[in-house]
Design a protein around this motif. Structure first.
Motif, PDB file in Angstrom:
ATOM      1  N   CYS A   1     -15.930  17.912  26.588  1.00  0.00           N
ATOM      2  CA  CYS A   1     -16.492  19.513  26.641  1.00  0.00           C
ATOM      3  C   CYS A   1     -15.643  20.223  25.995  1.00  0.00           C
ATOM      4  O   CYS A   1     -15.518  21.487  24.943  1.00  0.00           O
ATOM      5  CB  CYS A   1     -16.685  20.211  27.118  1.00  0.00           C
ATOM      6  SG  CYS A   1     -18.719  19.407  28.183  1.00  0.00           S
ATOM      7  N   ARG A   2     -14.307  19.521  24.875  1.00  0.00           N
ATOM      8  CA  ARG A   2     -13.518  19.865  24.398  1.00  0.00           C
ATOM      9  C   ARG A   2     -14.276  20.311  23.149  1.00  0.00           C
ATOM     10  O   ARG A   2     -14.898  18.808  22.130  1.00  0.00           O
ATOM     11  CB  ARG A   2     -12.631  19.721  24.052  1.00  0.00           C
ATOM     12  CG  ARG A   2     -11.486  19.925  24.885  1.00  0.00           C
ATOM     13  CD  ARG A   2     -10.111  19.206  24.873  1.00  0.00           C
ATOM     14  NE  ARG A   2      -9.277  19.952  26.188  1.00  0.00           N
ATOM     15  CZ  ARG A   2      -8.115  18.768  26.195  1.00  0.00           C
ATOM     16  NH1 ARG A   2      -6.975  18.360  24.971  1.00  0.00           N
ATOM     17  NH2 ARG A   2      -7.039  19.098  26.975  1.00  0.00           N
ATOM     18  N   PRO A   3     -14.729  21.540  21.089  1.00  0.00           N
ATOM     19  CA  PRO A   3     -15.465  21.702  20.531  1.00  0.00           C
ATOM     20  C   PRO A   3     -13.534  20.958  19.549  1.00  0.00           C
ATOM     21  O   PRO A   3     -13.119  20.859  19.786  1.00  0.00           O
ATOM     22  CB  PRO A   3     -15.005  22.745  20.073  1.00  0.00           C
ATOM     23  CG  PRO A   3     -14.424  23.393  20.852  1.00  0.00           C
ATOM     24  CD  PRO A   3     -14.084  22.657  22.130  1.00  0.00           C
TER      25      PRO A   3
ATOM     26  N   LYS B   1      -5.406  25.983  19.107  1.00  0.00           N
ATOM     27  CA  LYS B   1      -4.771  25.762  20.062  1.00  0.00           C
ATOM     28  C   LYS B   1      -4.290  24.118  19.842  1.00  0.00           C
ATOM     29  O   LYS B   1      -4.929  24.248  18.465  1.00  0.00           O
ATOM     30  CB  LYS B   1      -5.960  25.203  21.433  1.00  0.00           C
ATOM     31  CG  LYS B   1      -6.129  26.192  22.354  1.00  0.00           C
ATOM     32  CD  LYS B   1      -7.299  25.406  23.185  1.00  0.00           C
ATOM     33  CE  LYS B   1      -7.703  26.904  24.865  1.00  0.00           C
ATOM     34  NZ  LYS B   1      -6.549  27.405  24.874  1.00  0.00           N
ATOM     35  N   GLU B   2      -3.774  23.405  20.905  1.00  0.00           N
ATOM     36  CA  GLU B   2      -3.433  21.728  20.044  1.00  0.00           C
ATOM     37  C   GLU B   2      -4.633  21.454  19.523  1.00  0.00           C
ATOM     38  O   GLU B   2      -5.609  21.525  20.649  1.00  0.00           O
ATOM     39  CB  GLU B   2      -2.488  21.291  21.560  1.00  0.00           C
ATOM     40  CG  GLU B   2      -2.213  20.106  20.923  1.00  0.00           C
ATOM     41  CD  GLU B   2      -1.133  19.477  21.932  1.00  0.00           C
ATOM     42  OE1 GLU B   2      -0.466  19.933  22.300  1.00  0.00           O
ATOM     43  OE2 GLU B   2      -1.605  17.682  22.056  1.00  0.00           O
ATOM     44  N   ASP B   3      -4.885  20.320  19.061  1.00  0.00           N
ATOM     45  CA  ASP B   3      -6.418  19.302  18.790  1.00  0.00           C
ATOM     46  C   ASP B   3      -5.448  18.458  17.583  1.00  0.00           C
ATOM     47  O   ASP B   3      -4.523  17.505  18.284  1.00  0.00           O
ATOM     48  CB  ASP B   3      -7.149  20.566  17.282  1.00  0.00           C
ATOM     49  CG  ASP B   3      -8.242  20.212  18.134  1.00  0.00           C
ATOM     50  OD1 ASP B   3      -9.079  19.325  19.107  1.00  0.00           O
ATOM     51  OD2 ASP B   3      -8.909  19.137  17.348  1.00  0.00           O
TER      52      ASP B   3
ATOM     53  N   GLU C   1     -10.999  17.290  31.557  1.00  0.00           N
ATOM     54  CA  GLU C   1     -10.417  18.336  30.995  1.00  0.00           C
ATOM     55  C   GLU C   1     -10.381  18.294  29.420  1.00  0.00           C
ATOM     56  O   GLU C   1     -11.089  18.869  28.219  1.00  0.00           O
ATOM     57  CB  GLU C   1      -9.181  18.260  31.065  1.00  0.00           C
ATOM     58  CG  GLU C   1      -8.552  18.725  32.654  1.00  0.00           C
ATOM     59  CD  GLU C   1      -9.413  17.130  33.338  1.00  0.00           C
ATOM     60  OE1 GLU C   1      -8.885  16.204  33.033  1.00  0.00           O
ATOM     61  OE2 GLU C   1      -9.066  17.527  34.376  1.00  0.00           O
ATOM     62  N   TRP C   2     -11.270  17.090  29.035  1.00  0.00           N
ATOM     63  CA  TRP C   2     -11.417  16.655  27.814  1.00  0.00           C
ATOM     64  C   TRP C   2     -12.460  16.840  27.205  1.00  0.00           C
ATOM     65  O   TRP C   2     -13.029  16.430  25.463  1.00  0.00           O
ATOM     66  CB  TRP C   2     -10.731  15.235  27.074  1.00  0.00           C
ATOM     67  CG  TRP C   2      -9.794  15.026  26.932  1.00  0.00           C
ATOM     68  CD1 TRP C   2      -8.611  15.225  27.946  1.00  0.00           C
ATOM     69  CD2 TRP C   2      -8.161  15.570  25.473  1.00  0.00           C
ATOM     70  NE1 TRP C   2      -6.857  15.483  27.362  1.00  0.00           N
ATOM     71  CE2 TRP C   2      -7.770  15.332  26.324  1.00  0.00           C
ATOM     72  CE3 TRP C   2      -9.115  15.511  24.669  1.00  0.00           C
ATOM     73  CZ2 TRP C   2      -5.809  14.880  25.027  1.00  0.00           C
ATOM     74  CZ3 TRP C   2      -8.299  15.655  23.394  1.00  0.00           C
ATOM     75  CH2 TRP C   2      -6.635  15.570  23.411  1.00  0.00           C
TER      76      TRP C   2
ATOM     77  N   THR D   1      -7.216  29.583  20.813  1.00  0.00           N
ATOM     78  CA  THR D   1      -8.135  29.625  21.393  1.00  0.00           C
ATOM     79  C   THR D   1      -8.196  28.472  19.897  1.00  0.00           C
ATOM     80  O   THR D   1      -7.777  28.357  19.201  1.00  0.00           O
ATOM     81  CB  THR D   1      -9.412  30.733  20.590  1.00  0.00           C
ATOM     82  OG1 THR D   1      -9.336  30.835  19.423  1.00  0.00           O
ATOM     83  CG2 THR D   1      -9.250  31.358  21.458  1.00  0.00           C
ATOM     84  N   TRP D   2      -9.642  27.608  20.108  1.00  0.00           N
ATOM     85  CA  TRP D   2     -10.050  26.441  19.522  1.00  0.00           C
ATOM     86  C   TRP D   2     -10.328  26.799  17.979  1.00  0.00           C
ATOM     87  O   TRP D   2      -9.670  26.550  17.203  1.00  0.00           O
ATOM     88  CB  TRP D   2     -10.638  25.898  19.459  1.00  0.00           C
ATOM     89  CG  TRP D   2     -11.115  25.688  21.357  1.00  0.00           C
ATOM     90  CD1 TRP D   2     -11.486  25.844  22.737  1.00  0.00           C
ATOM     91  CD2 TRP D   2      -9.910  24.058  21.187  1.00  0.00           C
ATOM     92  NE1 TRP D   2     -11.426  24.545  23.531  1.00  0.00           N
ATOM     93  CE2 TRP D   2     -10.709  23.933  23.713  1.00  0.00           C
ATOM     94  CE3 TRP D   2      -9.231  23.592  21.471  1.00  0.00           C
ATOM     95  CZ2 TRP D   2      -9.988  22.693  23.707  1.00  0.00           C
ATOM     96  CZ3 TRP D   2      -8.361  22.218  22.277  1.00  0.00           C
ATOM     97  CH2 TRP D   2      -8.984  22.111  23.555  1.00  0.00           C
TER      98      TRP D   2
ATOM     99  N   LEU E   1     -11.392  11.811  29.979  1.00  0.00           N
ATOM    100  CA  LEU E   1     -11.349  13.111  31.521  1.00  0.00           C
ATOM    101  C   LEU E   1     -11.572  14.305  30.948  1.00  0.00           C
ATOM    102  O   LEU E   1     -12.819  14.455  30.418  1.00  0.00           O
ATOM    103  CB  LEU E   1      -9.700  13.461  30.507  1.00  0.00           C
ATOM    104  CG  LEU E   1      -8.981  11.948  31.270  1.00  0.00           C
ATOM    105  CD1 LEU E   1      -7.487  13.024  30.879  1.00  0.00           C
ATOM    106  CD2 LEU E   1      -8.853  11.573  32.807  1.00  0.00           C
TER     107      LEU E   1
ATOM    108  N   ARG F   1     -21.806  21.709  16.517  1.00  0.00           N
ATOM    109  CA  ARG F   1     -20.902  20.727  18.088  1.00  0.00           C
ATOM    110  C   ARG F   1     -19.250  21.589  17.686  1.00  0.00           C
ATOM    111  O   ARG F   1     -18.771  20.871  17.888  1.00  0.00           O
ATOM    112  CB  ARG F   1     -21.200  19.624  17.915  1.00  0.00           C
ATOM    113  CG  ARG F   1     -22.608  19.292  17.960  1.00  0.00           C
ATOM    114  CD  ARG F   1     -22.685  17.648  18.227  1.00  0.00           C
ATOM    115  NE  ARG F   1     -22.189  17.064  17.093  1.00  0.00           N
ATOM    116  CZ  ARG F   1     -23.326  16.390  16.295  1.00  0.00           C
ATOM    117  NH1 ARG F   1     -24.055  16.776  16.384  1.00  0.00           N
ATOM    118  NH2 ARG F   1     -22.952  15.892  15.101  1.00  0.00           N
ATOM    119  N   SER F   2     -19.006  22.579  17.635  1.00  0.00           N
ATOM    120  CA  SER F   2     -17.962  23.427  17.552  1.00  0.00           C
ATOM    121  C   SER F   2     -17.784  25.047  17.754  1.00  0.00           C
ATOM    122  O   SER F   2     -18.210  24.830  18.809  1.00  0.00           O
ATOM    123  CB  SER F   2     -17.084  23.181  15.697  1.00  0.00           C
ATOM    124  OG  SER F   2     -16.156  22.615  15.874  1.00  0.00           O
TER     125      SER F   2
END
Lengths: 289, 372
Positions: free
Chosen positions: A79-81, A159-161, A76-77, A137-138, A74, A116-117
């Motif tokens: 590029c999430r680190p 954030k949720e992860d 929204e997902w 935040t992440w 998706l 990458r994070s």
């Protein structure tokens, strides 16, 4: 005449005085280029349904069960680190550098960056923690304090992860207690990063994990730009997921290792050595049937 | 960094027993009428106010006020104050004081000054060493993102404290055109409030019935859009987009404390809520790695960004699909509640007690899907 025993005690006392007092005026520096020690038990791609060793609540198990890896496609997902609760154990190459106050020359923060994070400062200057209604935040918000040569870090505002990359959720109510320990072994510098995760939603007990890094002055942490694209053409608002009870893929781990499928629901039990007896009994029962 | 308001004026005063008794008697005497409907009672439209009010900076001129029953978004700058929602009625005096305190603090640093040249006329020296700041401008606009009492409760008091700048033939023809702040909302908010018996002074003054309403001019340096989301938590929901600050006030579409408070009686639906969340996701642009960038002020709970909205959208889509599947198996609402389609998210967003329970949410989802 001084005995060997007496001299040893005096030597130890001298060493303790030298190194013990050193900690009080010379703080340990965690800066450096830290690739992960891959020979440690690592976290390469887990099986679907591989939840052993995690003290998961039943709600977390439900979330993992209905998780569909396709959700990562998706927009929204994409590029999430990896977030702060995962990447320290993830792990990937780590860089740490110091921010120093220009006037006091005190350490303002240790900046941490993983390949990458996320970049996360560990603030050392005594600033207050933001209120709960601040954004999460992440990387979360981290405050550090020295405990001798060890650095203790407390992280909130995540954030949720996920705790594992197979749909095991980490809530945004999770907090971390972390310990950084730097030491020399056989002429090499090592950093041990211990992470204790507390999650009132998805963990029934603290989750304790650690990662070993070894200094490598030639390490590079290259940029990692990310562009969101349409990977799959779908109706607006479509979210990939399974309905409860329809995801047979979660059994791939148990089936691959000839384990009872019921292990998915055992949560914290799977962290302890005694669990192997339960597995053994279940396997024997399975064979009898 | 938080900017804390002056507690001397915003802390709740210690209640005296005579005052408490008077309040209790007034309540028993039915002194409150327009929030007397069932939902208003559930959502604490005139409920107890105990939380401490706290301003939190969002970006540029935009702030979030926490603790008044629902988050209030405020643009505070040289043009005055633009509020999104007004919180519970019982908090309105404290909210008003908090707005004044924030303005005073910003004004002390010249943040509310209309830009003037540093030097002017024959005077060659800077004005700064001897200058002061003009008084802040009043509340000029209020937006209600829905008709629910926790969003509209403070309308009467806050609008009355405000001003609409008006002149020319308008001021002469419409006698009260400059009285109070303008209250903007979708037309259905006005309809719902009138039918619920809201006092005239609390009603929206300027409504729109199309998809979007744009403020005619910049306010505090930016354009502001109101976008109607049909059949979301009610039939009158709007989101407010501050284009320059890049902040979206989502109202009750996004609730970082609970499942969305869908009021089916007032025209709400789960699909409308999802439509609204997907609209926000289309509008928002993260700064980097799906974080930051467009900031979203939720109706309740902590400040959010598009990643948080994405999670909330995912969760509600999954729950909606589960309820739909159970409906297709012929289950009644009681059976669907017993199946717990919210399991997996209850520890974070659910509640067995209070004004909005998990069971009420499942019932609302069920009803809105059955009525489609």
């Amino acid at each position: 005449m001084t005995s060997l025993h007496g001299r040893s005690i005096r030597l130890l006392a001298l060493l303790a005085a030298v190194f013990g007092s050193a900690a009080s005026f010379a703080q340990m520096d965690f800066s450096g280029e830290w690739p992960v020690v891959r020979s440690q038990d690592n976290t390469d791609n887990p099986h679907l349904g591989e939840y052993v060793g995690l003290p998961l609540s039943q709600e977390a198990i439900r979330r993992a069960e209905i998780w569909d890896a396709s959700i990562q496609s998706l927009p929204e997902w994409q590029c999430r680190p990896h977030s702060g609760a995962y990447i320290k154990r993830g792990p990937s190459n780590l860089r740490i550098w110091k921010e120093v106050d220009p006037a006091s020359r005190q350490i303002v923060a240790f900046q941490t960056e993983w390949l990458r994070s996320t970049n996360t400062p560990i603030y050392m200057d005594g600033r207050p923690r933001p209120p709960e209604h601040a954004a999460h935040t992440w990387g979360g918000f981290s405050l550090g304090e020295y405990q001798g040569d060890r650095l203790k870090v407390r992280t909130t505002h995540l954030k949720e992860d996920y705790y594992r990359r197979n749909g095991v959720p980490q809530s945004d109510r999770a907090t971390l207690s972390e310990y950084l320990i730097r030491r020399r072994f056989r002429n090499e510098d090592y950093l041990t990063w211990v992470i204790v995760a507390y999650d009132p939603v998805y963990l029934t007990e603290p989750l304790i994990r650690s990662t070993e890094y070894r200094q490598d002055l030639h390490q590079r942490v290259p940029p990692y730009p990310c562009t969101v694209v349409t990977e799959v053409v779908r109706p607006d608002g479509y979210v990939p997921h399974y309905l409860p009870g329809t995801n047979d893929q979660i059994y791939s781990f148990a089936d691959a290792y000839d384990l009872p499928r019921t292990l998915y629901f055992d949560g914290a039990e799977t962290m302890y050595p005694e669990y192997r007896f339960k597995l053994q009994r279940a396997r024997e029962a399975q064979q009898r049937d | 960094m938080t900017t804390r308001i002056d507690r001397r004026t915003t802390q709740p005063r210690a209640a005296s027993w005579p005052l408490a008794a008077a309040v209790a008697l007034a309540l028993l005497a039915g002194g409150f009428t327009w929030t007397g409907d069932a939902y208003a009672q559930r959502s604490g439209g005139r409920g107890e106010s105990a939380a401490e009010l706290d301003w939190w900076p969002v970006r540029e001129n935009v702030w979030m006020l926490v603790g008044a029953g629902a988050n209030i978004t405020a643009s505070v700058g040289p043009d005055g104050v633009f509020l999104v929602n007004t919180g519970r009625e019982s908090d309105s005096e404290r909210v008003l004081a908090a707005v004044g305190d924030l303005q005073d603090q910003l004004n002390a640093f010249g943040k509310l000054d209309v830009a003037l040249p540093e030097r002017g006329g024959a005077e060659t020296r800077s004005r700064m060493p001897i200058n002061s700041h003009p008084p802040p401008k009043p509340i000029r606009y209020i937006v209600n993102t829905s008709s629910l009492p926790h969003n509209t409760g403070g309308n009467e008091a806050l609008a009355a404290a405000g001003v609409t700048y008006s002149g020319g033939n308008v001021a002469g023809t419409i006698a009260d055109s400059a009285v109070g702040a303008a209250v903007l909302a979708h037309e259905n908010v006005l309809v719902r409030m009138v039918s619920a018996g809201a006092p005239f002074e609390a009603l929206p003054t300027d409504t729109f019935f199309v998809d979007e309403y744009k403020l005619s001019t910049f306010f505090n340096g930016e354009g502001i859009r109101l976008v109607h989301i049909p059949a979301a938590t009610t039939d009158g929901d709007s989101v407010v987009y501050f284009r320059g600050s890049d902040v979206i006030a989502a109202g009750d579409l996004l609730d970082m404390e609970s499942f969305p408070r869908i009021d089916v009686e007032r025209g709400g639906s789960i699909d409308g809520v999802l439509e609204g969340l997907n609209y926000i996701l289309n509008l928002a642009i993260p700064e980097f790695r799906t974080e930051g960038g467009t900031m979203i002020v939720p109706g309740h709970g902590r400040l959010a960004d598009s990643a948080d909205v994405g999670y909330y959208r995912d969760m509600l889509t999954i729950i909606r699909d589960q309820v739909q599947a159970l409906i297709e198996r012929g289950m009644t609402v009681q059976q669907v509640v017993a199946e717990r389609p919210t399991f997996g998210y209850e520890g974070r967003f659910g509640s067995d007690t209070g004004e909005w329970t998990t069971e009420m949410f499942i019932e609302a989802v069920y009803r809105s899907l059955k009525e489609e």
